[in-house]
Design a protein around this motif. Sequence first.
Motif, PDB file in Angstrom:
ATOM      1  N   LEU A 191      -5.264   7.784   3.341  1.00  0.00           N
ATOM      2  CA  LEU A 191      -5.441   6.362   3.316  1.00  0.00           C
ATOM      3  C   LEU A 191      -6.879   6.219   3.088  1.00  0.00           C
ATOM      4  O   LEU A 191      -7.425   5.473   2.523  1.00  0.00           O
ATOM      5  N   ALA A 251      -0.082   9.810   6.210  1.00  0.00           N
ATOM      6  CA  ALA A 251      -1.169   9.257   5.179  1.00  0.00           C
ATOM      7  C   ALA A 251      -1.061   8.158   5.062  1.00  0.00           C
ATOM      8  O   ALA A 251      -2.479   7.696   4.538  1.00  0.00           O
ATOM      9  N   TYR A 252      -1.288   7.157   6.728  1.00  0.00           N
ATOM     10  CA  TYR A 252      -2.067   6.257   6.802  1.00  0.00           C
ATOM     11  C   TYR A 252      -3.920   6.559   6.936  1.00  0.00           C
ATOM     12  O   TYR A 252      -4.783   6.423   6.319  1.00  0.00           O
ATOM     13  N   ASP A 307       1.060  -1.179   0.235  1.00  0.00           N
ATOM     14  CA  ASP A 307      -0.012   0.240   0.129  1.00  0.00           C
ATOM     15  C   ASP A 307       0.388   1.147  -0.012  1.00  0.00           C
ATOM     16  O   ASP A 307       0.281   2.182  -0.803  1.00  0.00           O
ATOM     17  N   MET A 308       2.033   1.312   0.496  1.00  0.00           N
ATOM     18  CA  MET A 308       2.890   2.050   0.310  1.00  0.00           C
ATOM     19  C   MET A 308       4.189   2.249   0.128  1.00  0.00           C
ATOM     20  O   MET A 308       5.178   0.736   0.212  1.00  0.00           O
ATOM     21  N   THR A 341       2.226   6.701  -0.694  1.00  0.00           N
ATOM     22  CA  THR A 341       1.329   5.627  -0.874  1.00  0.00           C
ATOM     23  C   THR A 341       0.775   5.493  -2.540  1.00  0.00           C
ATOM     24  O   THR A 341       1.619   6.127  -3.078  1.00  0.00           O
TER      25      THR A 341
END
Length: 241
Positions: A111, A107-108, A75-76, A187
Amino acid sequence: MKRAKVDIYISFFCYSSNGGYSAILPEIAFWWAKTFYAMRQDDRIGRVGYGKFADTPIDMMRNRAIKVAQEQGFDMILMIDSDNEPDGYLGVDPAAKPYWEVAFPLAYDRLMVGKPTVGAAPYCGPPPSPTNHADEGEVPYLFQWLNSATDDVEPRMKLHRLNRNEAAIMTGVHRMAAVPTGVCLFTLNAFEGLAKPYVHYEMASDGTEKMSTEDVVVTRNISLLWQEKIGENVVFATCDS
């Protein structure tokens, strides 16, 4: 409620000389040991993969690392260059914040609502010398979009590289037009719709001069792509890191 887990791929660009053999700064190994332990304790993180990339040219290697991460379903992707020292100011500057503790939650959280993110720790290029940036001083690798007037019917947008004084007063997390990728988290959905090769140099027509380095090209293009797609710049600098 149980939080969703994301899978993260770490790409180490381990250059020494012309790519014939691999090397990194010792500080990267110390940082990686500490950060990997933190990753394994984090209930937001599932798989953690990593790979070594040391061939030349660097734009080819960055593209290869992204391809590996995509093909393996991560995912990243976190890029770490061999000449960077992550968190180099911790314990020296009281305002310094650990990069991973800033970049990963940013980022989390984005996302989780479907938004792509690029988050980089800013840094300067080589110190000035008689033959290198002698008149400019230190050159921060940070860029902003600049226009000429508020109500210009034809906005004359251009990429502006911040000077040392402009960069020095920036704190917190800022949206940027382009950032360096020496310590940078992407991401993988940031590359969706981006033309390939994602990472490349822009050269003079005769191929004798770089017009833009590969990190500026890819992050600038991501900035432009997502501004057009969702009306939002998704490229950030973690200025306290």
